[in-house]
Design a protein around this motif. Structure first.
Motif, PDB file in Angstrom:
ATOM      1  N   LYS A  49      39.484  44.858  26.942  1.00  0.00           N
ATOM      2  CA  LYS A  49      38.740  44.635  25.699  1.00  0.00           C
ATOM      3  C   LYS A  49      39.190  43.337  25.041  1.00  0.00           C
ATOM      4  O   LYS A  49      38.353  42.525  24.588  1.00  0.00           O
ATOM      5  CB  LYS A  49      38.934  45.833  24.763  1.00  0.00           C
ATOM      6  CG  LYS A  49      38.412  45.649  23.352  1.00  0.00           C
ATOM      7  CD  LYS A  49      36.886  45.549  23.286  1.00  0.00           C
ATOM      8  CE  LYS A  49      36.413  45.531  21.840  1.00  0.00           C
ATOM      9  NZ  LYS A  49      34.952  45.338  21.727  1.00  0.00           N
ATOM     10  N   ARG A  50      40.502  43.102  24.962  1.00  0.00           N
ATOM     11  CA  ARG A  50      41.014  41.882  24.346  1.00  0.00           C
ATOM     12  C   ARG A  50      40.656  40.649  25.155  1.00  0.00           C
ATOM     13  O   ARG A  50      40.418  39.569  24.590  1.00  0.00           O
ATOM     14  CB  ARG A  50      42.530  41.976  24.195  1.00  0.00           C
ATOM     15  CG  ARG A  50      42.973  42.990  23.140  1.00  0.00           C
ATOM     16  CD  ARG A  50      44.474  43.163  23.154  1.00  0.00           C
ATOM     17  NE  ARG A  50      44.910  44.172  22.182  1.00  0.00           N
ATOM     18  CZ  ARG A  50      46.085  44.773  22.223  1.00  0.00           C
ATOM     19  NH1 ARG A  50      46.971  44.456  23.191  1.00  0.00           N
ATOM     20  NH2 ARG A  50      46.396  45.683  21.303  1.00  0.00           N
ATOM     21  N   THR A  76      45.039  53.452  30.096  1.00  0.00           N
ATOM     22  CA  THR A  76      44.417  53.247  28.785  1.00  0.00           C
ATOM     23  C   THR A  76      44.846  51.907  28.200  1.00  0.00           C
ATOM     24  O   THR A  76      44.033  51.198  27.582  1.00  0.00           O
ATOM     25  CB  THR A  76      44.796  54.393  27.829  1.00  0.00           C
ATOM     26  OG1 THR A  76      44.367  55.643  28.385  1.00  0.00           O
ATOM     27  CG2 THR A  76      44.156  54.199  26.469  1.00  0.00           C
ATOM     28  N   GLU A  77      46.093  51.537  28.378  1.00  0.00           N
ATOM     29  CA  GLU A  77      46.564  50.233  27.912  1.00  0.00           C
ATOM     30  C   GLU A  77      45.849  49.105  28.659  1.00  0.00           C
ATOM     31  O   GLU A  77      45.529  48.056  28.077  1.00  0.00           O
ATOM     32  CB  GLU A  77      48.070  50.111  28.087  1.00  0.00           C
ATOM     33  CG  GLU A  77      48.657  48.745  27.688  1.00  0.00           C
ATOM     34  CD  GLU A  77      48.339  48.350  26.260  1.00  0.00           C
ATOM     35  OE1 GLU A  77      48.227  47.125  26.009  1.00  0.00           O
ATOM     36  OE2 GLU A  77      48.184  49.233  25.393  1.00  0.00           O
ATOM     37  N   THR A 114      42.636  48.530  27.037  1.00  0.00           N
ATOM     38  CA  THR A 114      42.828  47.746  25.821  1.00  0.00           C
ATOM     39  C   THR A 114      42.943  46.260  26.154  1.00  0.00           C
ATOM     40  O   THR A 114      42.377  45.400  25.459  1.00  0.00           O
ATOM     41  CB  THR A 114      44.082  48.216  25.076  1.00  0.00           C
ATOM     42  OG1 THR A 114      43.950  49.597  24.747  1.00  0.00           O
ATOM     43  CG2 THR A 114      44.298  47.413  23.803  1.00  0.00           C
ATOM     44  N   GLN A 115      43.641  45.943  27.237  1.00  0.00           N
ATOM     45  CA  GLN A 115      43.778  44.546  27.646  1.00  0.00           C
ATOM     46  C   GLN A 115      42.436  43.958  28.070  1.00  0.00           C
ATOM     47  O   GLN A 115      42.136  42.794  27.790  1.00  0.00           O
ATOM     48  CB  GLN A 115      44.790  44.440  28.787  1.00  0.00           C
ATOM     49  CG  GLN A 115      46.212  44.780  28.388  1.00  0.00           C
ATOM     50  CD  GLN A 115      47.173  44.733  29.569  1.00  0.00           C
ATOM     51  OE1 GLN A 115      46.969  43.959  30.510  1.00  0.00           O
ATOM     52  NE2 GLN A 115      48.209  45.560  29.535  1.00  0.00           N
ATOM     53  N   VAL A 126      38.125  51.740  23.229  1.00  0.00           N
ATOM     54  CA  VAL A 126      39.463  51.361  22.780  1.00  0.00           C
ATOM     55  C   VAL A 126      39.575  51.667  21.288  1.00  0.00           C
ATOM     56  O   VAL A 126      38.680  51.344  20.512  1.00  0.00           O
ATOM     57  CB  VAL A 126      39.719  49.870  23.039  1.00  0.00           C
ATOM     58  CG1 VAL A 126      41.013  49.409  22.374  1.00  0.00           C
ATOM     59  CG2 VAL A 126      39.766  49.605  24.547  1.00  0.00           C
ATOM     60  N   ASP A 127      40.687  52.299  20.881  1.00  0.00           N
ATOM     61  CA  ASP A 127      40.932  52.629  19.472  1.00  0.00           C
ATOM     62  C   ASP A 127      39.806  53.483  18.901  1.00  0.00           C
ATOM     63  O   ASP A 127      39.308  53.252  17.794  1.00  0.00           O
ATOM     64  CB  ASP A 127      41.098  51.343  18.650  1.00  0.00           C
ATOM     65  CG  ASP A 127      41.572  51.625  17.220  1.00  0.00           C
ATOM     66  OD1 ASP A 127      42.310  52.608  17.032  1.00  0.00           O
ATOM     67  OD2 ASP A 127      41.168  50.880  16.309  1.00  0.00           O
TER      68      ASP A 127
END
Length: 1020
Positions: free
Chosen positions: A528-529, A521-522, A525-526, A543-544
């Motif tokens: 997406k960023r 999941t992290e 997130t990476q 994400v979120d």
């Protein structure tokens, strides 16, 4: 061609856009609207009604966007990205808005690609590839590919509405994924904008350069570093669409993403739900179109047996098995209640099965496939179910049944009452060998929470769309949470995927961490960023993500209230509640609707988008020419729902936003038949008009339309004078200025000698009641005063067939003819229509109680007796009349089937010209077109051909109005007028008065009523 939108920002008004939009929203919205209007060519829609129409999709969610942008070109999309980035306004891309989990709703700027950004950019038949824009609908692509013997095989049930961009964003799968895989298996490349406005090409990793290559290398490093986590947590099933496709670098799918095992970075965008990039174009891998198909419908006595058998069926076919689809008992029973689906379902089921499986084999030739069908029959015998298979080798029959299956979700949603099948765990996927145990255990979960599930879909790949019935207004959200938690335990027990087809969105985003664990999941997130560091694209998706049961994001939150309303029509059949366990509903009028059932009827629309189709059928003709969400059955229903719940202001129903949405509704009744959830917009428009005119009054034009039956007899005496309007252009111009009737349109010609002032020698009431072969002829205003030859012809045909005919008349002669009240309903004058209807009931109830047929000529009039009269509170006599009311062709087709027309057939002379038939919209809505075809075939040599057309565009007074003329002609030009022009020697048959008028004005051809053609062919 489109009706003007109140705060749709036009180019010339761009300078004032800020003030207008800021006044109804906020400063950022005002600046956004101003810049979009000034710097693009797209449509800028910021009214509360526009925003409300785009605040929902086919999910349970509603989130109001800041505004809506409809780009005309891809360059407009690019410009919108730059503007939104400057103003820090999030972007929510949207296709047809058919998402099940809330993917296409959000608080930013919704960009609707489906209206204009929908071109096929290239097709290479040799390489079997196509390049398309994201707003292109799947069926529209496949229609163009058919000439090449190719198709795009991700065959989703919403293929008539779903756009390719939305399908890629969702990683759609479809009924035949067992053979062709998911979207990700059939995408070769994508061009897409990242939030910085840069356009990138995503394709084979080894061929990538620049930023795309760098991004790919970083994602590869993540995948390599997380190899143990991916191996441990990634579902090993074909149907897994949650999160990002990080496993492109470490494949976990039973069907590899690429045929050669290479990595394609476009696959990282597939399933990303618009959170990483906005699609400019897609390059698709096409497949040869199967030339032959056969279908076996396997009937099961229990649902469990069907699920347990699926694992054995998938072993058949030697590579030709393309689908194993489930249809459960609930769907069968609901389909049998829909007039469009009932005949098809009755031909496919044996007795009352608890479930059926549709087993399809496809290939190059039919003969080998038939042998596989034989093996299916043998297999079922071996499993203890001999005689359980209905064989379908005919292509037409197969297509009809697949159409029912495709409508499965929407059929499920046709359950009346606040309890509805709710999508939130509906496409969990488990290995096929565990399917029966999983579904049985999940059924027990539903039962513990006071509900039961409706089931359908893809038994071949272990994905079953299951929806527990929940009341989302009352304790639905906590029950949804509790069921989801127990279902997730089962999914983990059977090592399945929690999101197997319909994606994450607002509904399942929070479950990504549960599925993949914190480390993967992290990594998401990476990713997406990496793509979108400022969260410009679809924030809080994947994400979120928010909690699935956050009622603030729902269409029916606890604060949802209906404004009290006294309806003019009877809507009590919708004002019910239902029992989730038995699906039984309470008595009409007991549902607690402050609007007397009208609000609940409106709320039957679940936003599935079925009305966006362009194939055969009627719905929705105005949308077909405007492609505007406002002029769509779904858009209108949403507008009505927003109005009756006070979300557009305290005025409720009678406000301009509703008027604008319903302005182009032609009351064709196409939705009454074609909408799987039974939204009847024609009836809803009558209700709206009643309230609108009660507040605003009626125009002279409306009064002239409504009162036509009352002044017709007097006006006919001045036929010569009134008909000058069609011959002297200044009179037509003056009529347009004073009354609003288009000067470009001829008006019906009055007749001084008409049916009602001529002797016909027909039977009296007493004579017809005593006759051996009685029939009552209901002659309407239009065929009585404007086209008397039609009524005379009908009388001749009935008498030639040996019937004793009585012409319907009032019980007390007041010098006026009997009228159904249709013209009053057309302007919402329900009280006057009810008065007319009472006269009909008084005049015809004796005949109806005796079972004597009441036969009419004009579909819109006769079928009013079968439809609207039942909503006017007229009691059992009205119901008896409705049961006896038949169009002329319906009556004669019934008599033909009973062997009563031999004498008529012997009198008919041959015809040596082709015959084209156009069905009136109301005929189509009541399945009354096929009797026309059957009856015309009585004529020797006749081979009638049905024009596959939607509404002719006239729709009573609609096409005569100056404000509607262009839209009216555009509707006719879709299919009707071109078909007429292509057959210059054909006899054109059209039963509708307005249809014949449209053909006259648009093609300069004279169409005739079927009665006239039959009368012409009678031997003299």
């Amino acid at each position: 061609m489109n009706a003007p939108l109140p705060v749709s920002v036009a180019r010339e008004a761009a300078g004032s856009a800020y003030e207008r939009v800021a006044a109804i929203s906020n400063e950022v919205a005002g600046r956004l609207a101003e810049r979009l209007a000034r710097e693009t060519q797209g449509e800028v829609l910021f009214t509360p009604a526009d925003r409300g129409r785009y605040a929902t999709d086919a999910s349970i969610y509603q989130e109001m966007p800041v505004g809506v942008f409809v780009p005309r070109t891809a360059e407009d999309v690019h410009a919108a990205i730059d503007i939104c980035r400057d103003l820090r306004v999030p972007i929510v891309p949207r296709g047809s808005g058919t998402s099940q989990c809330g993917q296409t709703v959000g608080a930013g700027l919704v960009i609707d690609h489906s209206r204009h950004v929908r071109k096929v950019l290239a097709v290479d038949p040799q390489a079997r590839t196509a390049v398309v824009e994201p707003g292109l609908v799947l069926d529209h692509l496949n229609a163009q590919l058919k000439q090449h013997g190719l198709w795009y095989p991700v065959d989703v049930s919403t293929s008539a509405q779903a756009t390719l961009g939305g399908m890629a964003g969702n990683n759609s799968c479809g009924s035949r994924s067992i053979a062709w895989g998911n979207m990700v298996h059939n995408v070769l490349g994508m061009e897409a904008w990242t939030p910085d406005g840069q356009l990138h090409r995503f394709g084979r990793f080894e061929e990538s350069t620049g930023w795309v290559r760098t991004m790919g290398e970083q994602v590869r490093a993540m995948a390599e570093g997380l190899a143990p986590e991916i191996d441990a947590h990634w579902p090993k099933v074909l149907r897994r669409v949650a999160g990002y496709n990080l496993d492109v670098f470490r494949n976990q799918n039973p069907k590899p993403y690429t045929q050669d095992g290479s990595v394609n970075l476009a696959h990282l965008l597939v399933g990303s739900e618009g959170t990483l990039a906005l699609t400019r174009s897609l390059t698709l891998q096409l497949s040869p179109l199967p030339k032959a198909k056969v279908l076996g419908v396997v009937n099961f006595p229990t649902f469990y047996k069907a699920m347990d058998t699926a694992q054995h069926i998938v072993k058949l076919g030697d590579g030709t098995l393309t689908a194993v689809e489930l249809v459960d008992r609930t769907m069968i029973e609901l389909a049998l209640q829909n007039p469009a689906f009932a005949p098809v379902v009755r031909g496919a089921v044996i007795g009352k099965p608890d479930a059926v499986l549709l087993v399809e084999f496809s290939g190059a030739e039919k003969a080998p496939l038939v042998k596989h069908l034989d093996r299916l029959v043998e297999l079922m015998g071996d499993l203890g179910l001999p005689g359980a298979v209905v064989r379908m080798e005919d292509d037409t029959a197969q297509k009809a049944l697949w159409d029912v299956r495709k409508a499965g979700l929407n059929i499920m949603m046709s359950l009346k009452g606040d309890g509805k099948p709710v999508s939130f765990i509906e496409d969990c996927a488990v290995p096929l060998e565990h399917l029966a145990e999983y579904t049985d255990a999940l059924t027990q979960v539903f039962r513990r929470h006071g509900s039961r599930g409706t089931w359908y879909a893809h038994a071949s790949v272990g994905t079953l769309h299951v929806r527990p019935i929940l009341d989302m207004r009352r304790e639905g959200a906590p029950k949804m949470r509790a069921i989801a938690e127990e279902a997730s335990t089962l999914v983990r027990q059977y090592r399945g995927a929690y999101s197997g087809e319909h994606g994450d969105g607002l509904c399942r985003g929070e479950w990504i961490r549960w599925q993949f664990g914190p480390k993967v999941t992290e990594a998401f997130t990476q990713i997406k960023r990496l793509f979108d560091p400022d969260a410009l694209f679809c924030p809080r998706r994947i994400v979120d993500a928010p909690r699935m049961d956050d009622t603030r994001l729902m269409r029916f939150p606890p604060s949802y209230k209906v404004i009290p309303l006294q309806p003019a029509l009877d809507w009590r059949a919708w004002d019910v509640q239902n029992d989730p366990m038995t699906e039984r509903t309470t008595a009409p009028g007991t549902g607690g609707d402050p609007a007397g059932g009208f609000a609940k009827a409106v709320e039957m629309c679940n936003n599935n988008g079925h009305c966006r189709k362009f194939d055969a059928g009627t719905m929705c003709p105005s949308y077909r020419v405007t492609r505007d969400e406002q002029h769509l059955t779904r858009g209108r229903a949403n507008t009505l729902r927003l109005a009756v719940s006070g979300q557009l202001g305290p005025e409720g129903l009678a406000q301009p936003a509703v008027r604008d949405a319903l302005d182009l509704c032609v009351s064709c009744k196409g939705c009454k038949r074609d909408c799987p959830t039974g939204v009847d917009m024609a009836k809803m428009k009558v209700e709206f008009l009643h309230h609108w005119h009660a507040k605003h009054g009626r125009s002279l034009k409306d009064k002239l339309i409504a009162g036509l039956p009352d002044y017709a007899r007097s006006a006919a005496k001045f036929a010569g004078l009134l008909n000058l309007r069609n011959r002297i252009p200044p009179l037509a111009w003056l009529g347009e200025k004073l009354l609003g009737f288009s000067a470009r349109r001829s008006l019906p010609e009055w007749q001084s000698q008409h049916f009602f002032n001529q002797p016909h020698g027909t039977a009296t009431r007493d004579e017809v009641l005593a006759a051996a072969k009685p029939v009552v002829l209901f002659v309407d205003t239009f065929n009585g005063f404007f086209e008397s030859a039609n009524a005379t012809a009908a009388l001749q045909v009935l008498q030639a067939a040996g019937y004793t005919v009585h012409v319907a008349a009032k019980q007390q002669d007041d010098g006026k003819h009997l009228c159904c009240g249709r013209t009053h309903l057309a302007v919402g004058d329900v009280d006057a229509a009810r008065t007319k209807a009472r006269e009909v009931v008084a005049a015809l109830s004796d005949f109806a109680r005796r079972g004597i047929a009441i036969v009419g000529l004009e579909p819109s009039c006769l079928l009013t007796l079968r439809d609207e009269h039942l909503s006017l509170g007229l009691g059992e006599d009205a119901q008896a009349i409705a049961a006896s009311a038949l169009l002329l062709e319906e009556f004669l087709a019934r008599e033909l089937a009973a062997g009563q027309l031999d004498g008529l057939q012997a009198k008919l002379r041959p015809v040596d010209r082709p015959i084209l038939v156009h069905g009136h919209c109301h005929q189509k809505a009541f399945d009354a077109v096929s009797p026309v075809m059957k009856l015309l075939q009585l004529i020797p040599g006749a081979k009638p051909s049905l024009i596959e057309s939607s509404c002719c565009g006239m729709a009573g007074a609609f096409g005569y109005e100056a404000s509607h003329h262009d839209v009216s002609m555009a509707m006719a030009e879709l299919s009707l007028l071109p078909a007429v022009r292509q057959s210059p020697d054909a006899i054109v048959v059209a039963d509708g008065t307005s249809c014949r008028h449209q053909i006259h004005d648009g093609a300069q051809r004279e169409a005739v009523h079927a009665a006239v053609l039959l009368a012409r062919q009678l031997a003299r």
